[in-house]
Write a protein that holds these residues in place. Structure first.
Motif, short mmCIF file in Angstrom:
data_model
loop_
_atom_site.label_atom_id
_atom_site.label_comp_id
_atom_site.label_asym_id
_atom_site.label_seq_id
_atom_site.Cartn_x
_atom_site.Cartn_y
_atom_site.Cartn_z
N GLU A 126 0.85 -1.21 0.00
CA GLU A 126 0.00 0.00 0.00
C GLU A 126 0.88 1.26 0.00
O GLU A 126 1.72 1.43 0.90
CB GLU A 126 -0.91 -0.03 1.25
CG GLU A 126 -1.45 1.31 1.74
CD GLU A 126 -2.37 2.02 0.74
OE1 GLU A 126 -3.10 1.34 0.00
OE2 GLU A 126 -2.34 3.27 0.71
N THR B 125 -2.12 -1.68 -4.20
CA THR B 125 -3.06 -0.59 -4.47
C THR B 125 -2.65 0.11 -5.76
O THR B 125 -1.53 0.60 -5.86
CB THR B 125 -3.01 0.46 -3.34
OG1 THR B 125 -3.11 -0.21 -2.11
CG2 THR B 125 -4.13 1.48 -3.50
N HIS C 286 -8.21 0.78 -3.43
CA HIS C 286 -8.03 1.11 -2.00
C HIS C 286 -9.37 1.19 -1.25
O HIS C 286 -9.48 0.74 -0.10
CB HIS C 286 -7.29 2.45 -1.93
CG HIS C 286 -6.99 2.94 -0.56
ND1 HIS C 286 -5.78 2.72 0.07
CD2 HIS C 286 -7.72 3.65 0.32
CE1 HIS C 286 -5.80 3.27 1.27
NE2 HIS C 286 -6.97 3.85 1.46
N ILE D 208 -5.23 -4.60 1.79
CA ILE D 208 -4.92 -4.71 0.36
C ILE D 208 -4.72 -6.19 -0.01
O ILE D 208 -5.26 -6.68 -1.01
CB ILE D 208 -3.65 -3.89 0.00
CG1 ILE D 208 -3.81 -2.42 0.45
CG2 ILE D 208 -3.34 -3.99 -1.49
CD1 ILE D 208 -5.01 -1.69 -0.10
#
Ligand code: KG4
Ligand code: ZN
Length: 337
Positions: free
Chosen positions: A7, A80, A112, A303
């Motif tokens: 992420e 993401t 996300h 994620i």
């Protein structure tokens, strides 16, 4: 299925390993760049991107080392790719694709917001689809109908500022450090709600939100002849926001007939907001679920989990050619090459 999650959409650099079917968080690391952005009073995209670039590889390596997991045990790399800051997303996406290529495993492109929407499943196995999601973060304020993995309907969104953004801007006016949400909540504990007259966001029959008028009213009050103590302003502001969120959630419950409400995103850490939502849900006969605080704010566990769930469900997940998508409405499928 062991998924590595990455992420980098904003100012948190995060990596995590999640065993998807068993919902087991094997390992998780979050590096918050707060200190780097603090002098500027907001997130500086260039600084965020550089910090991601510097931190991502060692942070990911540590995520595996801490759990004693070899690289070869990873079944897929979920990253993401949107929505978020373009260059920040590009750092994570490039890193994730490179890893997937090197390991010869699938690259899973994750939205996300979808990850926030699915997180409550990880910690609350009894939560069944469908449910009503209130997503309240620095970038979003949305009511979403979560029908199933990959099936979402946006019911309402903010017409101007996201709710976290509003907390941050009002906090800045009160000289609190960025991001001001947690500091404003602390300050409000010493103040009296209702002592400062501020306008409640418009009561209407839509499920959209608007917070910029409230922010402007705080500024005007501070510039006025007789500003109240900061703690009273904070407490009054926070209560009005909590009431506005609860009011729209109640409307959404009535319109959808939902029986379960889930709150997610960084602002969900706020106890006054949680209490208002909990009370509304109890009055409406709906259950109320909030993920633990460390999974409300940005992290890579969500994620890995979202990418893994989509993969297991056989849904479109992008590929090595998938571009980053700074704007990516939840209802749209992953962008393909
Ligand atoms: O979900 P998140 O970590 O990042 C985004 O995707 O935006 O949310 C960050 C936002 C910031 O605006 C921060 O001020 C707000 O969540 N926040 C809070 C609290 N903790 C974090 N707002 C109000 N009260 C809090 N306790
Ligand atoms: Zn977020």
């Amino acid at each position: 299925m062991l998924v590595l999650g990455i992420e980098t959409s904003c100012d948190e650099t995060a990596a995590a390993l999640v065993e998807v079917e068993t919902r087991r968080i094997v390992s998780s690391q979050v590096y918050s760049q707060l200190a780097e952005h603090a002098p500027y009073g907001g997130v500086v995209p260039e600084i965020a991107s550089r910090a991601h670039l510097e931190r991502l590889a060692p942070l990911t390596a540590r995520t595996l080392e801490n759990a004693g997991v070899p690289w070869s045990a990873i079944d897929a790399v979920a990253t993401t790719v949107g929505p978020g800051l373009t260059t920040a997303l590009a750092m994570g996406s490039t890193f994730g694709k490179t890893l997937a290529l090197a390991l010869n495993k699938p690259f899973l492109a994750v939205n996300h917001i979808e990850a926030h929407a699915l997180t409550p499943h990880l910690t609350n196995p009894e939560l069944a689809f469908p449910y009503l999601l209130l997503l309240v973060s620095g970038g979003h304020c949305q009511l979403v109908w979560v029908e199933n993995v990959g099936r979402y309907k946006l019911l309402g969104t903010t017409l101007d500022d996201a709710v976290g953004e509003c907390f941050d801007k009002v906090g800045k006016l009160l000289n609190l450090p960025h991001p001001a949400g947690p500091a404003l909540e602390e300050l409000a504990k010493r103040g009296q709600p209702g002592t400062v007259t501020l306008p409640s966001p418009k009561h209407d029959n839509t499920l959209d939100f608007s917070f910029s008028g409230l922010k402007t009213a705080v500024r005007d009050h501070l510039h006025g002849p007789n500003p109240a103590p900061a703690a009273d302003i904070a407490a009054s502001f926070q209560t009005i926001v909590a009431e506005a969120l609860a009011r729209k959630t109640k409307l959404a419950l009535r319109q959808t007939g939902a029986q379960q409400v889930v709150v997610a995103g960084g602002v969900a850490a706020n106890q006054t907001i949680r209490a208002a939502l909990r009370q509304t849900c109890a009055e409406q006969g709906a259950t109320f679920t909030a993920p633990p605080l460390n999974l409300c704010t940005d992290n890579a566990v969500m994620i890995a989990y979202a990418g893994g769930l989509r993969h297991l469900a056989g849904l479109e997940n992008g590929n090595l050619g998938t571009p980053v998508r700074p704007r990516w409405p939840l209802e749209m499928a992953p962008p393909s090459a």
